[in-house]
Design a protein around this motif. Sequence first.
Motif, PDB file in Angstrom:
ATOM      1  N   ALA A  63       1.284   1.148   6.115  1.00  0.00           N
ATOM      2  CA  ALA A  63       2.013   0.050   5.469  1.00  0.00           C
ATOM      3  C   ALA A  63       3.407  -0.148   6.036  1.00  0.00           C
ATOM      4  O   ALA A  63       4.046  -1.170   5.774  1.00  0.00           O
ATOM      5  CB  ALA A  63       2.105   0.302   3.963  1.00  0.00           C
ATOM      6  N   ALA A  64       3.894   0.804   6.821  1.00  0.00           N
ATOM      7  CA  ALA A  64       5.258   0.716   7.356  1.00  0.00           C
ATOM      8  C   ALA A  64       5.245   0.718   8.876  1.00  0.00           C
ATOM      9  O   ALA A  64       4.380   1.318   9.511  1.00  0.00           O
ATOM     10  CB  ALA A  64       6.102   1.880   6.844  1.00  0.00           C
ATOM     11  N   SER A  79       4.504   2.916  14.518  1.00  0.00           N
ATOM     12  CA  SER A  79       3.787   2.902  13.253  1.00  0.00           C
ATOM     13  C   SER A  79       2.804   4.068  13.246  1.00  0.00           C
ATOM     14  O   SER A  79       2.961   5.016  14.018  1.00  0.00           O
ATOM     15  CB  SER A  79       3.062   1.565  13.049  1.00  0.00           C
ATOM     16  OG  SER A  79       2.540   1.485  11.737  1.00  0.00           O
ATOM     17  N   GLN A  96      13.045  -2.597   9.997  1.00  0.00           N
ATOM     18  CA  GLN A  96      12.104  -1.804   9.207  1.00  0.00           C
ATOM     19  C   GLN A  96      11.146  -2.763   8.496  1.00  0.00           C
ATOM     20  O   GLN A  96      11.578  -3.616   7.722  1.00  0.00           O
ATOM     21  CB  GLN A  96      12.851  -0.951   8.180  1.00  0.00           C
ATOM     22  CG  GLN A  96      13.925  -0.052   8.766  1.00  0.00           C
ATOM     23  CD  GLN A  96      13.362   1.022   9.673  1.00  0.00           C
ATOM     24  OE1 GLN A  96      12.206   1.443   9.513  1.00  0.00           O
ATOM     25  NE2 GLN A  96      14.154   1.486  10.628  1.00  0.00           N
ATOM     26  N   PRO A 144       1.921  -5.955  -0.523  1.00  0.00           N
ATOM     27  CA  PRO A 144       1.530  -4.580  -0.201  1.00  0.00           C
ATOM     28  C   PRO A 144       0.047  -4.277  -0.374  1.00  0.00           C
ATOM     29  O   PRO A 144      -0.426  -3.241   0.092  1.00  0.00           O
ATOM     30  CB  PRO A 144       2.368  -3.745  -1.180  1.00  0.00           C
ATOM     31  CG  PRO A 144       2.638  -4.660  -2.321  1.00  0.00           C
ATOM     32  CD  PRO A 144       2.761  -6.028  -1.730  1.00  0.00           C
ATOM     33  N   THR A 157       7.564  -3.565   6.206  1.00  0.00           N
ATOM     34  CA  THR A 157       6.573  -3.079   5.243  1.00  0.00           C
ATOM     35  C   THR A 157       5.597  -4.208   4.941  1.00  0.00           C
ATOM     36  O   THR A 157       5.956  -5.390   4.993  1.00  0.00           O
ATOM     37  CB  THR A 157       7.221  -2.609   3.932  1.00  0.00           C
ATOM     38  OG1 THR A 157       8.012  -3.672   3.382  1.00  0.00           O
ATOM     39  CG2 THR A 157       8.107  -1.402   4.166  1.00  0.00           C
ATOM     40  N   TYR A 197       4.054  -8.750   7.252  1.00  0.00           N
ATOM     41  CA  TYR A 197       5.075  -7.764   6.921  1.00  0.00           C
ATOM     42  C   TYR A 197       6.365  -8.486   6.552  1.00  0.00           C
ATOM     43  O   TYR A 197       6.547  -9.663   6.863  1.00  0.00           O
ATOM     44  CB  TYR A 197       5.351  -6.842   8.110  1.00  0.00           C
ATOM     45  CG  TYR A 197       4.236  -5.896   8.466  1.00  0.00           C
ATOM     46  CD1 TYR A 197       4.288  -4.549   8.092  1.00  0.00           C
ATOM     47  CD2 TYR A 197       3.127  -6.334   9.183  1.00  0.00           C
ATOM     48  CE1 TYR A 197       3.268  -3.671   8.433  1.00  0.00           C
ATOM     49  CE2 TYR A 197       2.098  -5.461   9.522  1.00  0.00           C
ATOM     50  CZ  TYR A 197       2.179  -4.132   9.146  1.00  0.00           C
ATOM     51  OH  TYR A 197       1.171  -3.265   9.478  1.00  0.00           O
TER      52      TYR A 197
END
Length: 198
Positions: free
Chosen positions: A162-163, A105, A180, A186, A182, A43
């Motif tokens: 994904a977050a 999450s 935060q 991706p 991500t 991430y």
Amino acid sequence: MTETLVRKGVRRFCAAGIAAVVAGTVMLTAAGTAAAVEKNLTYKGGFPIIGDQQVAVVVKAEIPATAKAGTPISVPFTLDVDSGQAAGDGLRLVGAKKLSGTISSKVNVALGEQKVAIPIELPIPDTEVPAEGSLKFTAAGKVDFTIPAGTPAGEATSSVDAAATSHIKTDSSLGEFDVQLTLDPPDQDATLGKTTVS
């Protein structure tokens, strides 16, 4: 189908260490087996002082191979987090000796064209900031949910969202802050496993 899976709540518990969590077993009301899965993901998130950093996360879970509609399921989750050398240096710079907090999450479950996101909030127990090197910690807990009676039979696929958000509490001048996160890159495969619903 917004209520194909109904979240019954997230029960929190503190982990004494990774071994204790890995030794935990999934509890299924219906007879069934669970497959241990270990997924390595990376991430990116913005930290105070040091800016954007890449974070390595090992996701460990026990995904049930089968489940029956109308039956509660309890699934243990563990996140082993390596925030990197820069994160450790940043906390040491402001005099932080320990941290704690939570990671929030979701696990996304898809059954055919029907999808639902199950929220997860895992506690980060009191963790010493190392005198040198990378900042590492473990967050662990369980997710309880029920597949309602009448759900069509089929194969459900679970994946990590994904977050994610890390809420960090320190004993330094930084106090509390959020990171935060991500997935980076991706397009990583975040699939945890498949469950046959009957």
